[in-house]
Write a protein that holds these residues in place. Structure first.
Motif, mmCIF file in Angstrom:
data_model
loop_
_atom_site.group_PDB
_atom_site.id
_atom_site.type_symbol
_atom_site.label_atom_id
_atom_site.label_comp_id
_atom_site.label_asym_id
_atom_site.label_seq_id
_atom_site.Cartn_x
_atom_site.Cartn_y
_atom_site.Cartn_z
ATOM 1 N N UNK A 69 97.489 14.338 19.632
ATOM 2 C CA UNK A 69 97.893 15.433 18.475
ATOM 3 C C UNK A 69 96.755 15.207 17.531
ATOM 4 N N UNK A 70 95.993 14.091 17.560
ATOM 5 C CA UNK A 70 95.369 14.003 16.278
ATOM 6 C C UNK A 70 94.142 15.017 16.384
ATOM 7 N N UNK A 71 93.675 15.396 17.689
ATOM 8 C CA UNK A 71 92.341 16.024 17.268
ATOM 9 C C UNK A 71 93.245 17.765 17.352
ATOM 10 N N UNK A 72 94.389 18.125 17.595
ATOM 11 C CA UNK A 72 95.297 19.209 17.743
ATOM 12 C C UNK A 72 94.916 19.449 16.403
ATOM 13 N N UNK A 119 92.459 10.688 10.889
ATOM 14 C CA UNK A 119 92.630 10.357 12.482
ATOM 15 C C UNK A 119 91.692 8.521 12.900
ATOM 16 N N UNK A 120 90.566 8.514 11.821
ATOM 17 C CA UNK A 120 90.233 7.591 11.968
ATOM 18 C C UNK A 120 91.909 6.064 11.758
ATOM 19 N N UNK A 121 92.085 6.306 10.536
ATOM 20 C CA UNK A 121 93.076 5.646 10.449
ATOM 21 C C UNK A 121 94.396 5.630 11.328
ATOM 22 N N UNK A 147 84.204 18.867 18.418
ATOM 23 C CA UNK A 147 84.294 20.297 19.199
ATOM 24 C C UNK A 147 85.593 20.403 18.628
ATOM 25 N N UNK A 148 85.832 19.346 18.275
ATOM 26 C CA UNK A 148 87.732 20.461 16.870
ATOM 27 C C UNK A 148 86.748 20.853 15.601
ATOM 28 N N UNK A 149 85.951 20.350 15.528
ATOM 29 C CA UNK A 149 86.023 21.003 13.362
ATOM 30 C C UNK A 149 84.918 22.067 14.072
ATOM 31 N N UNK A 150 83.465 21.856 15.267
ATOM 32 C CA UNK A 150 83.083 23.518 14.890
ATOM 33 C C UNK A 150 84.344 24.743 15.664
#
Length: 256
Positions: A69-72, A119-121, A147-150
């Protein structure tokens, strides 16, 4: 040197404007940015724990769905924010000192910093509060976030042009990407899919990002299908197209 300083001040001003507009006017402000993904993850974890005896990977439902869920969500929020950068800053873009690149960079940086913090939290909060037996590989974790940011930036740049030139593109994109949550591996593993679905969904770069992040939390998980080169190549091609088109058509978009 003066030009760089002026650009930096412009980007910072745009970021502060969005922070006050987006978070300053609602009760809780930034707190909702953290509570929203936590709520989504808990709902998924509780719901599937009632249907399944164990998660597809590991022994903790919350961590499994958090690593999807977080990276998506990070990709989606950045993509949406960058795609609407020109519309959001349209009044300010009438001033010569503010450029389309300033608007895009400001929205990207602010949403990237917010997404990384959230995401860290969420992820490390799960590790601290639950028995997960996770062994972290920070190289895989940081690469997946990068990669998610890019990818979010590249898709957002291209959509920024298409939203500005095609009136119905927002509705078209919403329909096309509606199954993306299911088709990106948030709820299941790539290896659990039939071979026919694997051959198609392999070309979804989000599947690679989610698999790489999970490999960073689960030492026994071998995400052999992941290709970082494919994700980078896909993102750079899309980013190049979006940048070229924005440079060519940003004035036409602003005058529509």
């Amino acid at each position: 040197m003066i030009r760089r300083f002026r650009t930096g001040r412009t980007i910072l001003a745009l970021m502060l404007r969005e922070m006050s507009t987006r978070y300053g006017r609602s009760p809780g402000g930034y707190l909702w940015a953290v509570l929203e993904p936590i709520g989504g993850i808990l709902i998924l974890a509780v719901g599937f724990s009632l249907l399944l005896r164990s998660p597809p990977l590991g022994n903790n439902f919350v961590l499994f769905y958090a690593t999807g869920f977080v990276p998506f969500t990070l990709y989606q929020n950045i993509s949406d924010a960058v795609a609407r950068a020109l519309n959001f800053s349209r009044p300010l873009l009438q001033y010569p000192v503010v450029t389309w690149a300033d608007a895009v960079i400001a929205r990207f940086v602010l949403n990237a910093l917010t997404g990384i913090l959230v995401g860290y939290i969420v992820l490390f909060g799960v590790l601290m509060l639950a028995e997960t037996r996770a062994v972290l590989d920070m190289d895989d974790i940081l690469t997946a976030f990068g990669l998610a940011l890019l990818l979010g930036l590249s898709i957002g740049m291209l959509n920024c042009v298409l939203l500005g030139l095609i009136d119905a593109w927002g509705q078209i994109w919403s329909i096309v990407t509606r199954p993306l949550f299911l088709a990106s591996g948030v709820l299941f593993l790539f290896e659990d899919l039939p071979s026919g679905a694997q051959n198609i969904l392999w070309y979804n770069p989000l599947f690679h990002i989610l698999g790489l992040l999970r490999a960073g939390f689960y030492p026994t998980y071998d995400a052999s299908y992941v290709s970082e080169i494919y994700v980078v190549g896909f993102s750079l091609v899309t980013l190049f197209m979006g940048t070229v088109l924005l440079r060519r058509y940003h004035r036409a978009i602003l005058t529509r």
